[in-house]
Design an enzyme around this catalytic site. Structure first.
Site, PDB file in Angstrom:
ATOM      1  CE  LYS A   1      34.987  28.239  41.099  1.00 13.47           C
ATOM      2  NZ  LYS A   1      34.691  28.188  39.655  1.00 13.47           N
TER       3      LYS A   1
ATOM      4  NE  ARG B   1      44.045  53.173  49.707  1.00 13.17           N
ATOM      5  CZ  ARG B   1      43.097  53.608  48.895  1.00 13.17           C
ATOM      6  NH1 ARG B   1      42.082  52.802  48.565  1.00 13.17           N
ATOM      7  NH2 ARG B   1      43.111  54.829  48.432  1.00 13.17           N
TER       8      ARG B   1
ATOM      9  CD  GLU C   1      30.337  20.060  38.995  1.00 17.36           C
ATOM     10  OE1 GLU C   1      30.485  21.146  39.567  1.00 17.36           O
ATOM     11  OE2 GLU C   1      31.288  19.385  38.551  1.00 17.36           O
TER      12      GLU C   1
END
Length: 284
Positions: free
Chosen positions: A133, A98, A199
């Site tokens: 992320k 698994r 940004e």
């Protein structure tokens, strides 16, 4: 490529989580001397990533388990392809199954999704990159998977480069600090090898940022028309990165605006694991 120093701590922690005191089912159901021969089989088309991670799950469970890859990271494959052979004590193979599948399925899902976007922008000159992320603890593995899919990596951590985002700029505004001056002061504190990225979310922010001498400017959530105008305005004075809700349907249009990089957090934060299975035979 990934090293054992990156792989083994992650896999060791996953194995300890899954079987902290051993595999109770295997111990009471499977004879101690039983052997298993298994194959990693693709249930759908995809791109492979994490074959060394799969090997580690079995190796760290029992060093006598043998994993023989039939494909390498980055290889494309159709459904039904046998990607690896695994042989060894049945208890060990079942115990590691698994964890091995969870990791290789997730990494292959990332590689497959990345390849879709990379193929969509082919010929434009734009490159697909990831973001921070990532799943906590799995960053090195997930970013390797992005590379397997043909993408490139953004900064690995907060320690690698300066990247001023909207919240940083909001603090500067609240403090009455000039953006260009802040970038210039930051540059004075950095070595010559460290890049600065800022940004922006409006066209009128571009010139003050460029005046500070940034290396990369991120155009965040710009319309296609504003992306084109932004690229024209930058005019080669910095690398231009586009970001914000990048999808398979929109990525080619974004690339055709002339941006250099397209970053997508979805490559790692919301990807679907690829369907891979372990087909097993057990003998005395």
């Amino acid at each position: 490529m990934l090293t054992r120093a990156q792989i083994d701590p992650v896999v060791t922690a996953a194995l300890a989580e899954d079987a902290p005191w051993g595999d109770l089912t295997g111990q009471v159901f499977l004879p101690a001397g039983a052997r298993a021969a298994a194959q990693l089989v693709a249930r759908e088309d995809g791109v492979l990533a994490g074959i060394d991670v799969l090997e580690a799950a079995f190796r760290l469970t029992d060093g006598t388990v043998q994993v023989t890859p039939r494909a390498a990271d980055g290889d494309r494959f159709p459904a039904g392809t046998v990607l690896a052979d695994i042989t060894g004590p049945a208890r060990a193979v079942v115990q590691a199954e698994r964890v091995a599948l969870n990791l290789v399925q997730r990494l292959s899902g990332i590689a497959t999704r990345t390849r879709v976007l990379v193929d969509a922008v082919a010929g434009t000159g734009a490159r697909i990159t990831d973001t921070r992320k990532t799943t906590p603890g799995l960053r090195a593995l997930e970013r390797h998977a992005v590379r397997c899919g043909g993408g490139v990596n953004h900064r690995f951590s907060l320690s690698d480069a300066v990247m001023a985002k909207d919240n940083h700029l909001a603090v500067l505004r609240e403090q009455g600090i000039d953006l260009t001056a802040a970038i210039l002061r930051a540059r004075e504190q950095l070595g010559h090898m460290t890049r600065i990225e800022v940004e922006v979310d409006r066209l009128d922010q571009i010139e003050p940022v460029l005046a500070g001498g940034v290396d990369v400017i991120m155009l965040d959530n710009f319309s296609l028309e504003d992306l084109r105008r932004g690229v024209e305005q930058v005019a080669g004075r910095a690398i231009v990165e586009a970001s914000g809700t990048i999808t398979e349907e929109t990525v080619a249009e974004v690339a055709r605006t002339g941006v250099d990089m397209i970053s997508s957090g979805a490559l790692t934060h919301s990807v679907r694991s690829l369907d891979l299975g372990l087909d097993m035979a057990v003998s005395a």
